[in-house]
Design a protein around this motif. Structure first.
Motif, PDB file in Angstrom:
ATOM      1  N   LYS A 198      25.054  68.873 -35.021  1.00  0.00           N
ATOM      2  CA  LYS A 198      26.507  68.875 -34.996  1.00  0.00           C
ATOM      3  C   LYS A 198      27.345  70.072 -35.434  1.00  0.00           C
ATOM      4  N   TYR A 199      27.099  70.759 -36.861  1.00  0.00           N
ATOM      5  CA  TYR A 199      27.926  71.734 -37.060  1.00  0.00           C
ATOM      6  C   TYR A 199      27.392  73.241 -36.656  1.00  0.00           C
ATOM      7  N   VAL A 200      26.234  73.484 -36.640  1.00  0.00           N
ATOM      8  CA  VAL A 200      25.641  74.837 -35.997  1.00  0.00           C
ATOM      9  C   VAL A 200      25.887  75.030 -34.543  1.00  0.00           C
ATOM     10  N   LEU A 201      24.869  74.044 -33.953  1.00  0.00           N
ATOM     11  CA  LEU A 201      25.332  74.233 -32.393  1.00  0.00           C
ATOM     12  C   LEU A 201      26.244  73.552 -31.722  1.00  0.00           C
ATOM     13  N   GLY A 202      26.740  72.554 -32.124  1.00  0.00           N
ATOM     14  CA  GLY A 202      28.064  71.935 -31.563  1.00  0.00           C
ATOM     15  C   GLY A 202      27.864  71.664 -30.152  1.00  0.00           C
ATOM     16  N   GLU A 203      28.687  72.350 -29.365  1.00  0.00           N
ATOM     17  CA  GLU A 203      28.660  72.092 -27.940  1.00  0.00           C
ATOM     18  C   GLU A 203      27.445  72.029 -27.071  1.00  0.00           C
ATOM     19  N   LYS A 204      26.462  73.388 -27.637  1.00  0.00           N
ATOM     20  CA  LYS A 204      25.325  73.824 -27.264  1.00  0.00           C
ATOM     21  C   LYS A 204      24.097  72.814 -27.543  1.00  0.00           C
ATOM     22  N   SER A 205      24.407  71.991 -28.469  1.00  0.00           N
ATOM     23  CA  SER A 205      23.401  70.964 -28.781  1.00  0.00           C
ATOM     24  C   SER A 205      22.794  70.222 -27.639  1.00  0.00           C
ATOM     25  N   TRP A 207      21.596  67.377 -28.245  1.00  0.00           N
ATOM     26  CA  TRP A 207      21.816  66.095 -28.267  1.00  0.00           C
ATOM     27  C   TRP A 207      23.229  65.783 -28.479  1.00  0.00           C
ATOM     28  N   LYS A 208      24.138  66.692 -27.871  1.00  0.00           N
ATOM     29  CA  LYS A 208      25.641  66.292 -28.184  1.00  0.00           C
ATOM     30  C   LYS A 208      26.190  65.295 -27.911  1.00  0.00           C
ATOM     31  N   PRO A 209      25.994  64.438 -26.648  1.00  0.00           N
ATOM     32  CA  PRO A 209      26.346  63.372 -26.314  1.00  0.00           C
ATOM     33  C   PRO A 209      25.906  62.067 -27.315  1.00  0.00           C
ATOM     34  N   TYR A 210      24.624  62.106 -28.058  1.00  0.00           N
ATOM     35  CA  TYR A 210      24.495  61.347 -29.034  1.00  0.00           C
ATOM     36  C   TYR A 210      25.177  61.541 -30.380  1.00  0.00           C
ATOM     37  N   ILE A 211      25.275  62.899 -30.823  1.00  0.00           N
ATOM     38  CA  ILE A 211      25.987  63.347 -31.947  1.00  0.00           C
ATOM     39  C   ILE A 211      27.403  62.695 -31.653  1.00  0.00           C
ATOM     40  N   ASP A 212      28.148  62.608 -30.649  1.00  0.00           N
ATOM     41  CA  ASP A 212      29.407  62.431 -30.368  1.00  0.00           C
ATOM     42  C   ASP A 212      29.736  60.993 -30.750  1.00  0.00           C
ATOM     43  N   VAL A 213      28.496  60.042 -30.627  1.00  0.00           N
ATOM     44  CA  VAL A 213      28.946  58.590 -30.821  1.00  0.00           C
ATOM     45  C   VAL A 213      28.724  58.274 -32.506  1.00  0.00           C
ATOM     46  N   LEU A 214      28.193  59.234 -33.169  1.00  0.00           N
ATOM     47  CA  LEU A 214      27.859  58.816 -34.485  1.00  0.00           C
ATOM     48  C   LEU A 214      29.126  59.080 -35.440  1.00  0.00           C
ATOM     49  N   PRO A 215      29.226  57.889 -36.101  1.00  0.00           N
ATOM     50  CA  PRO A 215      30.533  57.747 -37.120  1.00  0.00           C
ATOM     51  C   PRO A 215      30.785  58.963 -38.244  1.00  0.00           C
ATOM     52  N   GLU A 216      31.894  59.054 -38.654  1.00  0.00           N
ATOM     53  CA  GLU A 216      32.279  59.972 -39.673  1.00  0.00           C
ATOM     54  C   GLU A 216      31.921  59.031 -40.792  1.00  0.00           C
ATOM     55  N   VAL A 217      31.897  59.768 -42.236  1.00  0.00           N
ATOM     56  CA  VAL A 217      31.534  58.979 -43.667  1.00  0.00           C
ATOM     57  C   VAL A 217      32.318  57.988 -43.692  1.00  0.00           C
ATOM     58  N   ASP A 218      33.766  58.037 -43.628  1.00  0.00           N
ATOM     59  CA  ASP A 218      34.604  57.106 -44.084  1.00  0.00           C
ATOM     60  C   ASP A 218      34.529  55.756 -42.968  1.00  0.00           C
ATOM     61  N   GLU A 219      34.119  55.956 -41.864  1.00  0.00           N
ATOM     62  CA  GLU A 219      33.932  54.812 -40.946  1.00  0.00           C
ATOM     63  C   GLU A 219      32.622  53.910 -41.459  1.00  0.00           C
ATOM     64  N   VAL A 220      31.803  54.629 -42.035  1.00  0.00           N
ATOM     65  CA  VAL A 220      30.545  53.713 -42.649  1.00  0.00           C
ATOM     66  C   VAL A 220      30.897  53.408 -44.132  1.00  0.00           C
ATOM     67  N   ASN A 221      31.264  54.355 -44.985  1.00  0.00           N
ATOM     68  CA  ASN A 221      31.827  54.316 -46.274  1.00  0.00           C
ATOM     69  C   ASN A 221      30.852  53.500 -47.145  1.00  0.00           C
ATOM     70  N   PRO A 222      29.532  54.077 -47.344  1.00  0.00           N
ATOM     71  CA  PRO A 222      28.532  53.356 -48.293  1.00  0.00           C
ATOM     72  C   PRO A 222      29.174  53.829 -49.754  1.00  0.00           C
ATOM     73  N   THR A 223      28.597  53.163 -50.871  1.00  0.00           N
ATOM     74  CA  THR A 223      29.056  53.408 -51.921  1.00  0.00           C
ATOM     75  C   THR A 223      28.545  54.747 -52.623  1.00  0.00           C
ATOM     76  N   PHE A 224      27.599  55.447 -52.289  1.00  0.00           N
ATOM     77  CA  PHE A 224      27.345  56.851 -52.662  1.00  0.00           C
ATOM     78  C   PHE A 224      28.266  57.703 -52.296  1.00  0.00           C
ATOM     79  N   THR A 225      29.320  57.370 -51.412  1.00  0.00           N
ATOM     80  CA  THR A 225      30.269  58.346 -50.882  1.00  0.00           C
ATOM     81  C   THR A 225      31.566  57.975 -51.866  1.00  0.00           C
ATOM     82  N   TRP A 226      31.523  57.029 -52.719  1.00  0.00           N
ATOM     83  CA  TRP A 226      33.014  56.464 -53.127  1.00  0.00           C
ATOM     84  C   TRP A 226      33.200  57.285 -54.546  1.00  0.00           C
ATOM     85  N   SER A 227      34.383  57.508 -54.735  1.00  0.00           N
ATOM     86  CA  SER A 227      34.904  58.113 -55.969  1.00  0.00           C
ATOM     87  C   SER A 227      34.738  57.249 -57.130  1.00  0.00           C
ATOM     88  N   ASP A 228      34.653  57.742 -58.589  1.00  0.00           N
ATOM     89  CA  ASP A 228      34.422  57.057 -59.707  1.00  0.00           C
ATOM     90  C   ASP A 228      35.472  55.952 -59.878  1.00  0.00           C
TER      91      ASP A 228
END
Length: 458
Positions: A198-205, A207-228
């Motif tokens: 996702k971050y190093v290869l980017g466009e050259k990956s 797996w880019k078409p697959y990476i592009d459908v993966l959500p961001e952290v705030d779209e999933v929002n599991p509790t281990f990403t929550w603030s205190d």
């Protein structure tokens, strides 16, 4: 247009006043023009009165023609358009990402995903929807897979080549076996590859078409990403302790593997550049892993953890009995040597119905911690009840100089538990409609008195 076989059947039925139609109605079918009518005229079929009226015949004729290729997508777009969901559809990045993923799967994996039959291939039964709705709560459940047509119990839903998946093997191949050794944890290895693609290869990956459908952290929002502060809303829940433990473990693993002195970012700076292998990206990678990775068990060399493109778009239902697994490629007689991910339907699905799998028998605490959601109706939701068999012994009394509350069976109880190979402190999951029998046995042992044993040893 009617199929020739259906039109011929109607003409035969209507050619005689003693035909099958007359058995239900005195009215006879009327054909407004013959097969010799001039070009441009429209042939209409009418049936008056009775059970076999126009609507019934029209439905029968429509069913006899089957499902036209592309009709599912057109119907879904029409439904979305009616809800205002297709405004600027051509510019919708999710729709473009879905189309790119399908194209990539077909080209890279030689996977047949078309909705029409081909030589030796049945129409693919599912399609990606950018927005789905939970069938029980009517709440949005994000991307998902819908049935294009009716699906029967036991139908094959998908098969994905294993070499399209992120695995420990693919990660070691990407970074080199000198960087990721054989004993590295599967989660850590795949997390590194996710960051790389996702971050190093980017466009050259690849797996880019697959990476592009993966959500961001705030779209999933599991509790281990929550603030205190956000975790404070769960005060009293065991999720807080589990979340804090997870957060600590992720930070420790990140420092030990990547960021610490002498770690991979120091050893292989060209393969693990610090500007990309940040803790923020590390959290994103584990958000993907915990919410999407699948344990494949039926492989030639045992089981493995994998991120499976397309299959990981399927949402969870606690009432589903379908699990994604793997098998060798080929038929029952001849195997080709490869391996693929496979999924079969555990029940029938109607057209346009969302297809589900099971992520496992997980409580709401587990789902919130790892997947970022909880279910209103979850038969596996439970609360842990801690039972501790630590009776006060004579030795305890001698230490604090008090004879109060000494359990005359204390030594026997502890010896009994140890002999059974169990711990003196045990957490038991209690559900809304059931509880473990063993918990009652523990409680019984805890409260047992000499009167209960009648002088007999435990």
């Amino acid at each position: 247009m009617f199929s020739s076989s259906a039109l011929l059947a109607l003409l035969v039925l209507g050619s005689s006043q003693y035909g099958a139609v007359d058995a239900f109605s005195t009215a006879k079918p009327v054909v407004s023009s013959s097969s010799l009518s001039p070009a441009g005229t429209t042939t209409t079929l009418r049936m008056a009165g009775g059970e076999g009226g126009e609507s019934e015949w029209a439905k029968a004729l429509k069913d006899s023609e089957g499902v036209a290729p592309g009709s599912f997508e057109k119907e879904m777009q029409a439904k979305m358009s009616g809800l205002g969901g297709l405004k600027g559809a051509s510019a919708n990045p999710k729709l473009s990402a879905n189309a790119n993923l399908i194209k990539w799967l077909e080209e890279e994996g030689d996977i047949y995903l078309a909705d029409e039959s081909s030589w030796g291939e049945a129409p693919h039964p599912m399609a990606i929807s950018t927005e789905t709705v939970d069938e029980l709560t009517n709440e949005s459940s994000g991307r998902g897979l819908l049935a294009r047509r009716s699906v029967n119990d036991g139908d094959e839903l998908l098969k994905i080549p294993l070499d399209l998946c992120f695995t420990k093997k693919s990660a070691r191949k990407a970074f080199g076996k000198d960087a990721l050794d054989r004993d590295i944890n599967e989660y850590l290895a795949i997390a590194c590859q996710l960051i790389r693609e996702k971050y190093v290869l980017g466009e050259k990956s690849r797996w880019k078409p697959y990476i592009d459908v993966l959500p961001e952290v705030d779209e999933v929002n599991p509790t281990f990403t929550w603030s205190d502060e956000d975790l404070g809303f769960l005060e009293g829940s065991p999720v807080i302790a589990a979340t804090q433990s997870m957060q600590m473990k992720l930070k420790n693993e990140y420092e030990a593997l990547l960021a610490g002195e002498g770690a991979l970012c120091d050893q292989f700076p060209d393969r693990f550049p610090r500007e990309h292998f940040t803790y923020e990206n590390w959290v994103w990678a584990f958000t993907m892993l915990f919410s999407r990775a699948i344990r494949l068990r039926n492989l030639r060399q045992g089981e493995t953890l994998a991120m499976v493109p397309y299959a990981d778009l399927i949402n969870h239902s606690s009432f589903s009995g379908a699990y994604v697994d793997a098998r060798e490629t080929g038929d029952w007689l001849f195997k080709t040597g490869g391996e693929e991910v496979i999924l079969y339907a555990d029940r029938g699905y109607r057209k346009m119905e969302q297809v589900y799998i099971s992520y496992g028998p997980k409580s709401n605490a587990d789902l919130l911690l790892l997947y970022g959601f909880a279910l209103e109706r979850n038969p596996f939701n439970s609360v842990d009840v801690t039972v501790s068999i630590k009776p006060r012994t004579k030795a305890d009394a001698e230490k604090d100089g008090s004879d109060a509350d000494i359990d005359p069976l204390a030594e026997e109880k502890i010896a009994f538990v140890e002999e059974a190979g169990r711990k003196t402190v045990v957490d038991f999951p209690c559900y809304a409609d059931r509880y473990p029998t063993e918990m009652i046995e523990y409680l019984r042992l805890m409260q047992m008195t000499p009167d209960d044993t009648r002088g007999r040893p435990l």
